[in-house]
Design an enzyme around this catalytic site. Structure first.
Site, mmCIF file in Angstrom:
data_model
loop_
_atom_site.group_PDB
_atom_site.id
_atom_site.type_symbol
_atom_site.label_atom_id
_atom_site.label_comp_id
_atom_site.label_asym_id
_atom_site.label_seq_id
_atom_site.Cartn_x
_atom_site.Cartn_y
_atom_site.Cartn_z
ATOM 1 C CG ASN A 264 5.074 -1.349 14.369
ATOM 2 O OD1 ASN A 264 5.745 -0.357 14.154
ATOM 3 N ND2 ASN A 264 5.138 -2.432 13.607
ATOM 4 N N GLY B 59 9.559 4.328 -0.343
ATOM 5 C CA GLY B 59 8.280 4.190 -1.014
ATOM 6 C C GLY B 59 7.842 2.765 -1.284
ATOM 7 C CE1 TYR C 263 0.941 -0.469 7.287
ATOM 8 C CE2 TYR C 263 0.472 -0.964 9.573
ATOM 9 C CZ TYR C 263 1.114 -1.272 8.391
ATOM 10 O OH TYR C 263 1.912 -2.374 8.314
ATOM 11 N N GLY D 26 11.491 4.052 3.813
ATOM 12 C CA GLY D 26 11.505 5.452 3.422
ATOM 13 C C GLY D 26 11.657 5.651 1.921
#
Length: 158
Positions: free
Chosen positions: A124, A95, A131, A93
């Site tokens: 997942n 970056g 993604y 979280g």
């Protein structure tokens, strides 16, 4: 936040490979040693490359991307295959994962590579959502096949 891995990073990368294998419920399959990783990344003929994500706060290694070149006969150029992308759970979280993928995409663009690709486990969901938020799309028409262990030895026996 992102830098090229050095030989001193191998122990951290090895530890994170094992953490990733545990997350993927396959720790018993993660047999690579630190020595093997060092040879693959920094030996006489490197077979892979790695980038490291470090914390802005304390410089601690918090993630990595390990990748290698592939080649597309259709495009006539290299691409990057991302073997592993991992950020430690407590650092997600922040970056780091996006920064690692951004660096690999930058390398592809800079060098004229035609693809950046990887595999993700079907279950997942957090990674898949991440993604896809970056514009990556699944290649649903393809199924990965693999030969290992006994089947590989049997086929390769001469």
């Amino acid at each position: 936040m992102i830098r090229v891995a050095t030989p001193e990073d191998v122990p951290a990368v090895h530890a994170m490979v094992r953490e990733l294998a545990e997350y993927e419920k396959a720790l018993d399959e993660a047999n690579a040693t630190e020595k093997q990783l060092h040879e693959a990344l920094f030996g006489e003929r490197p077979a892979a490359y790695a980038h490291i994500a470090v914390s802005d706060d304390d410089g601690e290694v918090v993630g990595f991307a390990l990748w290698f070149l592939n080649f597309s006969t259709w495009r006539g150029v290299h691409g990057v295959y991302l073997e592993d992308l991992y950020v430690r759970p407590e650092r997600r979280g922040g970056g780091h994962g996006k920064a690692l993928l951004t660096e690999l995409a930058r390398i592809c663009v800079e060098r004229g590579y035609g693809r950046l690709e990887w595999s993700v486990l079907d279950w997942n969901a957090p990674s898949i959502a991440f993604y896809e938020s970056l514009g990556a799309r699944p290649q649903d028409e393809w199924t990965v096949y693999r030969l290992t262990d006994g089947a590989l030895a049997e086929l390769g026996a001469v």
